[in-house]
Scaffold this motif. Structure first.
Motif, short mmCIF file in Angstrom:
data_model
loop_
_atom_site.label_atom_id
_atom_site.label_comp_id
_atom_site.label_asym_id
_atom_site.label_seq_id
_atom_site.Cartn_x
_atom_site.Cartn_y
_atom_site.Cartn_z
N ALA A 184 0.99 -1.23 -0.08
CA ALA A 184 0.02 -0.14 0.06
C ALA A 184 1.02 1.34 -0.01
O ALA A 184 1.77 1.59 0.88
CB ALA A 184 -0.81 0.09 1.33
N ILE A 185 0.51 1.98 -0.77
CA ILE A 185 1.59 3.28 -1.24
C ILE A 185 0.47 4.28 -1.01
O ILE A 185 -0.33 4.46 -1.68
CB ILE A 185 2.38 3.10 -2.54
N ASP A 186 1.06 5.37 -0.46
CA ASP A 186 0.39 6.84 -0.43
C ASP A 186 1.32 7.92 -0.41
O ASP A 186 2.21 8.18 0.45
CB ASP A 186 -0.63 6.96 0.88
N THR A 187 1.38 8.53 -1.69
CA THR A 187 2.33 9.56 -1.73
C THR A 187 1.54 11.12 -1.70
O THR A 187 2.35 12.11 -1.92
CB THR A 187 2.84 9.62 -3.25
N SER A 188 0.38 11.14 -1.31
CA SER A 188 -0.16 12.20 -1.02
C SER A 188 0.30 13.07 0.11
O SER A 188 0.91 12.34 1.15
CB SER A 188 -1.70 12.20 -0.94
N VAL A 189 0.22 14.35 0.07
CA VAL A 189 0.82 15.23 1.37
C VAL A 189 -0.39 16.07 1.60
O VAL A 189 -0.99 16.67 0.98
CB VAL A 189 2.10 15.88 1.16
N ALA A 190 -0.51 16.46 3.00
CA ALA A 190 -1.52 17.56 3.40
C ALA A 190 -1.01 18.89 2.75
O ALA A 190 0.22 19.13 2.69
CB ALA A 190 -1.57 17.57 4.58
N PRO A 191 -1.90 19.69 2.45
CA PRO A 191 -1.49 21.04 2.29
C PRO A 191 -0.58 21.85 2.96
O PRO A 191 -0.74 21.72 4.44
CB PRO A 191 -2.75 21.89 2.01
N VAL A 192 0.28 22.51 2.55
CA VAL A 192 1.58 22.91 3.45
C VAL A 192 1.69 24.35 2.89
O VAL A 192 1.71 24.89 1.91
CB VAL A 192 2.69 22.39 3.34
N PRO A 193 2.09 25.41 3.72
CA PRO A 193 2.33 26.84 3.02
C PRO A 193 3.60 26.92 2.27
O PRO A 193 4.42 25.85 2.16
CB PRO A 193 2.90 27.54 4.83
N ARG A 194 3.61 28.05 1.53
CA ARG A 194 4.60 28.12 0.55
C ARG A 194 6.05 27.90 1.10
O ARG A 194 6.86 27.25 0.59
CB ARG A 194 4.54 29.50 -0.18
N SER A 195 6.11 28.62 2.45
CA SER A 195 7.38 28.75 3.16
C SER A 195 7.88 27.21 3.33
O SER A 195 9.10 26.95 3.09
CB SER A 195 7.45 29.32 4.13
N ALA A 196 7.10 26.43 3.72
CA ALA A 196 7.20 25.10 4.05
C ALA A 196 7.65 24.19 2.75
O ALA A 196 8.63 23.33 3.00
CB ALA A 196 6.13 24.21 4.96
N LEU A 197 6.98 24.42 1.88
CA LEU A 197 7.06 23.72 0.40
C LEU A 197 8.71 23.98 0.13
O LEU A 197 9.42 23.28 -0.41
CB LEU A 197 6.16 24.36 -0.58
N VAL A 198 9.12 25.12 0.09
CA VAL A 198 10.49 25.83 -0.31
C VAL A 198 11.29 25.35 0.40
O VAL A 198 12.39 24.61 0.00
CB VAL A 198 10.53 27.34 -0.21
N ALA A 199 11.05 25.15 1.86
CA ALA A 199 12.20 24.48 2.68
C ALA A 199 12.28 23.11 2.31
O ALA A 199 13.35 22.20 2.48
CB ALA A 199 11.67 24.79 4.07
N GLY A 200 11.04 22.41 2.21
CA GLY A 200 11.27 20.86 1.84
C GLY A 200 11.96 20.66 0.53
O GLY A 200 12.76 19.73 0.30
N LEU A 201 11.52 21.67 -0.45
CA LEU A 201 12.46 21.52 -1.67
C LEU A 201 13.97 21.73 -1.34
O LEU A 201 14.85 21.13 -2.18
CB LEU A 201 12.10 22.41 -2.86
N ALA A 202 14.33 22.74 -0.91
CA ALA A 202 15.97 22.87 -0.30
C ALA A 202 16.35 21.61 0.16
O ALA A 202 17.59 21.29 -0.14
CB ALA A 202 15.81 24.18 0.54
N ILE A 203 15.84 20.94 1.10
CA ILE A 203 16.41 19.91 1.79
C ILE A 203 16.57 18.77 0.62
O ILE A 203 17.29 18.12 0.66
CB ILE A 203 15.55 19.24 2.85
N ALA A 204 15.56 18.39 -0.25
CA ALA A 204 15.61 17.46 -1.40
C ALA A 204 16.81 18.12 -2.28
O ALA A 204 17.60 16.87 -2.72
CB ALA A 204 14.28 17.50 -2.31
N ILE A 205 16.88 19.19 -2.70
CA ILE A 205 17.86 19.73 -3.59
C ILE A 205 19.27 19.28 -2.87
O ILE A 205 20.30 18.61 -3.50
CB ILE A 205 17.90 21.08 -3.88
#
Length: 307
Positions: free
Chosen positions: A5-26
């Motif tokens: 069972a795979i669930d790749t959805s994520v709850a809505p997050v603020p723009r700042s949190a999205l950018v922070a997540g992208l920075a960590i991924a990069i």
């Protein structure tokens, strides 16, 4: 893996949190990409993929084992089903994927290896769309297309000038990309349920045990004695190319989801362009810089994505 069972959805997050997540991924992707350059340096000392990956895990295992023991003492025990799933994820995600990748690097260039590995987001998005029936937004496809165009530009010369058996090396690295895509999606549901630190620590302990056991089964123990430079490079491989990016990738998946995290990681192959110049003395051309710009444009589009 298809029955997990795979669930790749994520709850809505603020723009700042999205950018922070992208920075960590990069950042994690750049560190992951560095392992290809380190591997090429290690191969200069005439060690093979089995020995290379064993040293990598020997240096990283103490950290993962320490985190695993801490989580075992502070968290409730896992169910039998979750334990087996973690064993499977550890074997597929970091044992099989890493082993195939290092094998392929014996036959092809760093550039071609990075290009092939970046079929991973394609597999992630395809599985998400086909098996989870989740619609992929136009902005994601545009970001993916821009980034792939950039990668092709950056590594076009490597595609025609790779040394060794291109077919064999390419197929090995392709298998690595498929294995890692399966791992990334397979962790989507578990990472939110049991936590990223716990999942990564357990899975990496499984992977480390498999890599080290493989070495002692296939190679004589005398190969543990290597030049000092091999130990130094292996330490870099274990800490900066394994421990840090593994945890960072899982944190990014937890924050922004597997599809976005995998696409954001497209900066990884481009980073090898500059690492190759700085460490291996490979030249940087205008075409390669143009490709870098396209990849960064794709990353910027992802940062504008509304979740």
């Amino acid at each position: 893996m298809s029955k997990i069972a795979i669930d790749t959805s994520v709850a809505p997050v603020p723009r700042s949190a999205l950018v922070a997540g992208l920075a960590i991924a990069i950042a994690g992707a750049i560190l992951f990409s560095t392992k290809a350059v380190v591997a090429k340096l290690l191969y200069r000392y005439h060690i093979d993929a089995v020995t290379l990956i064993a040293f990598r895990m020997l240096f990283s295992l103490p950290v993962f084992a320490g985190v695993a023991i801490w989580k075992m003492r502070t968290q409730p025990p896992l169910s039998v089903r979750d334990r087996w799933r973690l064993v499977g994820l550890g074997l597929v995600g970091y044992y099989l994927s890493s082993y195939l990748d290092f094998l392929g690097l014996q036959y092809i260039s760093v550039g071609l290896e990075r290009l092939i590995l970046f079929l991973t987001p394609t597999f992630v998005l395809l599985i998400t769309a086909v098996f989870l029936k989740r619609r992929i937004g136009a902005a994601q496809w545009l970001a993916l297309g821009l980034s792939y165009c950039g990668i092709v530009l950056v590594f076009v010369h490597d595609l025609g000038a790779g040394a060794g058996s291109i077919v064999t090396g390419s197929l090995l690295v392709l298998g690595s990309a498929v294995a890692y895509a399966a791992y990334l999606l397979g962790t989507g549901e578990m990472v939110r349920r049991i936590g990223s630190l716990r999942l990564v620590a357990y899975a990496m302990c499984v992977s480390s045990a498999a890599c080290i056991a493989q070495f002692f089964i296939l190679r004589p123990a005398s190969l543990l004695v290597q030049p000092l430079q091999v130990y130094g490079l292996s330490l870099v491989n274990g800490i900066f190319c394994t421990i840090f990016p593994v945890f960072m990738t899982m944190i990014a998946v937890q924050r922004i989801g597997a599809p976005v995290a995998s696409q954001a990681g497209m900066i990884g192959p481009v980073s090898t362009l500059f690492l190759g110049w700085a460490i291996l003395g490979e030249p940087i051309t205008a075409v390669q810089l143009g490709g870098t710009g396209l990849v960064l444009a794709g990353i910027y589009l992802l940062s504008l994505k509304k979740t």
